[in-house]
Design an enzyme around this catalytic site. Structure first.
Site, PDB file in Angstrom:
ATOM      1  N   ARG A 135     -13.947  -2.197   2.055  1.00 35.14           N
ATOM      2  CA  ARG A 135     -14.027  -3.484   2.743  1.00 35.14           C
ATOM      3  C   ARG A 135     -13.025  -3.535   3.901  1.00 35.14           C
ATOM      4  O   ARG A 135     -13.337  -4.050   4.983  1.00 35.14           O
ATOM      5  CB  ARG A 135     -13.773  -4.636   1.778  1.00 35.14           C
ATOM      6  CG  ARG A 135     -14.909  -4.893   0.806  1.00 35.14           C
ATOM      7  CD  ARG A 135     -14.698  -6.170   0.030  1.00 35.14           C
ATOM      8  NE  ARG A 135     -14.818  -7.340   0.898  1.00 35.14           N
ATOM      9  CZ  ARG A 135     -14.329  -8.540   0.586  1.00 35.14           C
ATOM     10  NH1 ARG A 135     -13.660  -8.710  -0.550  1.00 35.14           N
ATOM     11  NH2 ARG A 135     -14.486  -9.557   1.412  1.00 35.14           N
ATOM     12  N   CYS A 151      -5.963 -10.947   1.529  1.00 33.34           N
ATOM     13  CA  CYS A 151      -7.079 -10.281   0.860  1.00 33.34           C
ATOM     14  C   CYS A 151      -8.364 -10.886   1.399  1.00 33.34           C
ATOM     15  O   CYS A 151      -8.492 -11.092   2.599  1.00 33.34           O
ATOM     16  CB  CYS A 151      -6.952 -10.448  -0.655  1.00 33.34           C
ATOM     17  SG  CYS A 151      -6.771 -12.166  -1.199  1.00 33.34           S
TER      18      CYS A 151
END
Length: 279
Positions: free
Chosen positions: A179, A237
């Site tokens: 990601r 995050c």
């Protein structure tokens, strides 16, 4: 000053039932918000209170926020009372993802000077050890203590923008490498990472059984990443949840860390999308 971090299953077993102890079950699944409560109802640590991460540890998402913005301070103060927490309470938080979700509760409560620890290994370790499990929700007693809630360790979007000019801190991304590299984005409108960030996946803090690696090992591993004072680092995050796991791991490893960009990639990617539409 280092924060309190972890508790093991043996110590928790001895604390259960004591009047100044509150246990919070923070199980949460991003793809199915109802699953956490269903799993709790199937079985939980005796006396544990279920925490709805999406609603009780976060405010509603808007067009300008990330997926899990911090709740209003008055609302969260009331929530602490509902959980029966006062200034003398010991709080234990757990999940079934190696502390990835419980760390958000730990980070939020620690800022209120509440003695909070994460159960190392969480509910899976508790079950592996054949410890008692309950299906009964506790009769929680509302606390009369009213916390003056604040979130001094939260970093906002404007600070991230200004940092491109001032270079006051280094961003550390807790998402998985794919990601971070923009190779497998299923949650947010744009793939990638905030420019200049480095990647330390929160899962690297854990061993194969979902427990934290030894503190000494984590200290060595993190020292390879952090070249300056930990005050010069901000952790993020996808939505300000698993970033807290890196903060937890650092404190456990004996390295001070506190600051989290709560909006994280889910907010920053919205900013990028708006910018691309305005071109």
């Amino acid at each position: 000053m280092l924060l309190k971090t972890l508790i093991d299953t043996n110590e928790l077993a001895l604390l259960l039932g004591q009047p100044n102890v509150v246990v919070l079950d923070c199980r949460f699944y991003l793809a199915d918000h109802a699953k956490g409560k269903l799993e709790y109802d199937k079985g939980h640590i005796p006396g544990a209170i279920f925490v709805d991460v999406h609603h009780e540890l976060a405010a509603p998402e808007t067009e300008l926020t990330g997926r899990h913005p911090l709740p209003d301070v008055t609302t969260f103060s009331k929530q602490l009372q509902i959980w029966g927490i006062d200034s003398n309470t010991q709080v234990i938080v757990y999940d079934d993802m190696g502390g990835a979700i419980a760390a958000r509760a730990w980070w939020m409560l620690s800022q209120q000077n509440i003695q909070t620890r994460v159960l190392d290994g969480g509910f899976p370790k508790w079950r592996r050890e054949n410890r008692e499990v309950s299906v009964k929700a506790p009769n929680s007693i509302m606390s009369e203590y009213c916390f003056s809630v604040s979130f001094p360790w939260a970093v906002d979007e404007q600070a991230i923008v200004e940092n491109f000019e001032t270079n006051q801190f280094q961003l550390v991304d807790a998402r998985a490498a794919d990601r971070f590299n923009g190779e497998n984005e299923t949650m947010d409108p744009i793939a990638g990472h905030i420019p200049g960030a480095i990647n330390r996946p929160f899962s690297d803090n854990l061993d194969a059984e979902g427990c934290f690696k030894p503190a000494e090992q984590l200290h060595v591993e993190w020292q390879d990443w952090l070249s300056n004072s930990s005050d010069a680092y901000v952790y993020y995050c996808g939505s300000g949840v698993t970033a807290c796991h890196n903060v937890l791991a650092l404190n456990y490893a004996g390295i001070e860390a506190k600051q989290v960009y709560v909006g994280s990639w889910s907010q920053w990617s919205k900013r990028m999308l708006r910018a691309s539409k305005s071109l």
